[in-house]
Design an enzyme around this catalytic site. Structure first.
Site, PDB file in Angstrom:
ATOM      1  N   SER A  91     -29.041  25.721  12.946  1.00 56.61           N
ATOM      2  CA  SER A  91     -29.726  25.940  14.223  1.00 56.61           C
ATOM      3  C   SER A  91     -29.919  27.438  14.430  1.00 56.61           C
ATOM      4  O   SER A  91     -29.044  28.237  14.113  1.00 56.61           O
ATOM      5  CB  SER A  91     -28.924  25.342  15.381  1.00 56.61           C
ATOM      6  OG  SER A  91     -27.613  25.878  15.430  1.00 56.61           O
ATOM      7  N   HIS A 105     -36.927  29.048  18.425  1.00 56.45           N
ATOM      8  CA  HIS A 105     -35.800  28.152  18.148  1.00 56.45           C
ATOM      9  C   HIS A 105     -36.172  27.226  17.001  1.00 56.45           C
ATOM     10  O   HIS A 105     -37.324  26.801  16.880  1.00 56.45           O
ATOM     11  CB  HIS A 105     -35.483  27.298  19.379  1.00 56.45           C
ATOM     12  CG  HIS A 105     -34.857  25.973  19.050  1.00 56.45           C
ATOM     13  ND1 HIS A 105     -35.609  24.815  18.897  1.00 56.45           N
ATOM     14  CD2 HIS A 105     -33.568  25.619  18.812  1.00 56.45           C
ATOM     15  CE1 HIS A 105     -34.800  23.814  18.596  1.00 56.45           C
ATOM     16  NE2 HIS A 105     -33.569  24.265  18.533  1.00 56.45           N
ATOM     17  N   ASN A 107     -34.148  23.936  14.562  1.00 50.33           N
ATOM     18  CA  ASN A 107     -32.970  23.166  14.203  1.00 50.33           C
ATOM     19  C   ASN A 107     -33.369  22.142  13.161  1.00 50.33           C
ATOM     20  O   ASN A 107     -34.377  21.451  13.332  1.00 50.33           O
ATOM     21  CB  ASN A 107     -32.394  22.461  15.439  1.00 50.33           C
ATOM     22  CG  ASN A 107     -31.232  21.540  15.093  1.00 50.33           C
ATOM     23  OD1 ASN A 107     -31.428  20.389  14.717  1.00 50.33           O
ATOM     24  ND2 ASN A 107     -30.038  22.053  15.237  1.00 50.33           N
ATOM     25  N   ARG A 109     -31.330  19.057  10.867  1.00 47.40           N
ATOM     26  CA  ARG A 109     -30.014  18.425  10.870  1.00 47.40           C
ATOM     27  C   ARG A 109     -30.047  17.065  10.153  1.00 47.40           C
ATOM     28  O   ARG A 109     -31.103  16.435  10.030  1.00 47.40           O
ATOM     29  CB  ARG A 109     -29.508  18.245  12.296  1.00 47.40           C
ATOM     30  CG  ARG A 109     -30.418  17.412  13.172  1.00 47.40           C
ATOM     31  CD  ARG A 109     -29.975  17.440  14.631  1.00 47.40           C
ATOM     32  NE  ARG A 109     -30.865  16.626  15.459  1.00 47.40           N
ATOM     33  CZ  ARG A 109     -31.978  17.079  16.013  1.00 47.40           C
ATOM     34  NH1 ARG A 109     -32.351  18.327  15.823  1.00 47.40           N
ATOM     35  NH2 ARG A 109     -32.718  16.276  16.757  1.00 47.40           N
ATOM     36  N   GLY A 257     -17.291  20.501  19.265  1.00 46.25           N
ATOM     37  CA  GLY A 257     -17.721  21.597  18.404  1.00 46.25           C
ATOM     38  C   GLY A 257     -17.261  22.936  18.957  1.00 46.25           C
ATOM     39  O   GLY A 257     -16.649  23.026  20.029  1.00 46.25           O
ATOM     40  N   ARG A 258     -17.578  23.985  18.248  1.00 47.55           N
ATOM     41  CA  ARG A 258     -17.135  25.322  18.644  1.00 47.55           C
ATOM     42  C   ARG A 258     -18.027  25.851  19.760  1.00 47.55           C
ATOM     43  O   ARG A 258     -19.229  26.029  19.590  1.00 47.55           O
ATOM     44  CB  ARG A 258     -17.164  26.258  17.435  1.00 47.55           C
ATOM     45  CG  ARG A 258     -16.626  27.652  17.720  1.00 47.55           C
ATOM     46  CD  ARG A 258     -16.470  28.398  16.403  1.00 47.55           C
ATOM     47  NE  ARG A 258     -15.902  29.715  16.606  1.00 47.55           N
ATOM     48  CZ  ARG A 258     -16.632  30.830  16.691  1.00 47.55           C
ATOM     49  NH1 ARG A 258     -17.953  30.760  16.617  1.00 47.55           N
ATOM     50  NH2 ARG A 258     -16.046  31.990  16.849  1.00 47.55           N
ATOM     51  N   GLU A 260     -18.485  28.765  21.245  1.00 51.45           N
ATOM     52  CA  GLU A 260     -19.241  30.001  21.037  1.00 51.45           C
ATOM     53  C   GLU A 260     -20.488  29.762  20.180  1.00 51.45           C
ATOM     54  O   GLU A 260     -21.545  30.348  20.422  1.00 51.45           O
ATOM     55  CB  GLU A 260     -18.354  31.060  20.384  1.00 51.45           C
ATOM     56  CG  GLU A 260     -17.311  31.647  21.313  1.00 51.45           C
ATOM     57  CD  GLU A 260     -17.930  32.316  22.528  1.00 51.45           C
ATOM     58  OE1 GLU A 260     -18.848  33.134  22.356  1.00 51.45           O
ATOM     59  OE2 GLU A 260     -17.509  32.008  23.654  1.00 51.45           O
ATOM     60  N   SER A 261     -20.363  28.903  19.177  1.00 53.82           N
ATOM     61  CA  SER A 261     -21.513  28.613  18.315  1.00 53.82           C
ATOM     62  C   SER A 261     -22.534  27.745  19.035  1.00 53.82           C
ATOM     63  O   SER A 261     -23.747  27.929  18.863  1.00 53.82           O
ATOM     64  CB  SER A 261     -21.041  27.920  17.032  1.00 53.82           C
ATOM     65  OG  SER A 261     -20.185  28.772  16.293  1.00 53.82           O
TER      66      SER A 261
END
Length: 299
Positions: A91, A105, A107, A109, A257-258, A260-261
């Protein structure tokens, strides 16, 4: 037929390909790597560029996560016969300093479950602070060329999907000039899993060509303080969409999920003014008039 290991490896390659190309196009900024692990399984590599020549903040995130499906994920995906999952993707969001360079942007997946179901998804859209029809035409033409190589129905279908997806209902405006969006693509009599994967990779490889073009063409254009303020306002709209409507944000948070990411897509600075109305006949007002669904940008 590509397996999940092959797909993961290629998505890692796409991340590095994009970072290398954008560093060259910016001329100053460097993507700093930040590796992370997901306690429940898997992890990823977030690469973030800050304070480049043209780019204020750019993030290119790779992830490959797996594990048990919690109740929230099962409800979100509307499945009851799957217990584990694997998901991988890349992403990208880029916020320029110059208001004449658009936000972009992308993405791509892949997702699969232990019940045998799998699908590809993705999308790419352009969010100019000032809509320039020639720029929108270039962007959409590039997307159509890639779509047509794999299925001549893709562009029209996926463009409409993007118009509907990248939309801010409470503002009654699109996030930008759209692009393409697709989800839950699976093999059928016309498309093998390999061809779906190849399409995903082709979009990933197209990203650098498109955005390097905008950095080169618009990155050195002069701008005023008023144009910078308008950029902050448009960034605010971007934040509203990502926090309220974006499926990727919701899935990332639901799958633990993380953080910050997941939130790397947000700009460093954005502004909101109460009941802001641009002056009639201004470029700002014209931009709002062009944030509509169904515009045929490809002549």
């Amino acid at each position: 037929m590509p397996d999940k290991e092959t797909i993961e490896t290629e998505y890692r390659r796409i991340q590095l390909l994009i970072c290398d190309a954008i560093e060259k196009a910016d001329g100053k900024g460097k993507f700093e790597p930040d590796s992370w692990d997901r306690p429940e399984g898997g992890g990823g590599l977030t690469r973030v560029l800050s304070n480049g020549n043209v780019l204020e903040k750019a993030g290119v995130n790779f992830s490959a996560v797996y594990g048990d499906m919690n109740e929230a994920m099962q409800k979100n995906l509307k499945v009851s016969d799957a217990n584990t999952f694997f998901a991988t993707g890349v992403s990208i969001v880029m916020h320029p300093k110059n208001p004449h360079v658009p936000i972009i942007h992308m993405n791509i997946r892949y997702f699969e479950m232990d019940n045998g179901a799998y699908w590809f998804g993705g999308g790419i859209d352009l969010t100019p602070h000032y809509v320039v029809p020639a720029d929108a035409e270039f962007f959409h033409d590039q997307l159509k060329q890639v779509c047509d190589k794999y299925d001549r129905t893709y562009y029209a279908r996926f463009k409409k999907w993007a118009d509907d997806y990248f939309y801010i209902p409470h503002r009654e405006e699109t996030r930008g000039v759209g692009g393409i969006f697709y989800d839950h693509l699976i093999a059928d009599e016309n498309h093998s899993k390999q061809s779906l994967f190849d399409f995903s990779i082709a979009l990933g490889e197209l990203f650098s060509k498109i955005y390097s073009h905008f950095l080169k063409e618009n990155g050195d254009k002069p701008f005023t303080a008023a144009e910078k303020e308008w950029q902050f306002i448009r960034r605010g709209r971007y934040v509203e969409f990502n926090l309220v409507y974006d499926r990727g944000t919701r899935f990332g948070l639901l799958s633990n999920g993380r953080t910050e990411s997941i939130l790397m897509s947000l700009p460093q600075e954005a502004k909101w003014f109460y009941n802001h109305q641009p002056e009639k006949g201004s470029r700002e007002a014209e931009t709002l008039n062009l944030l509509k669904k169904g515009i045929d940008w490809v002549k």
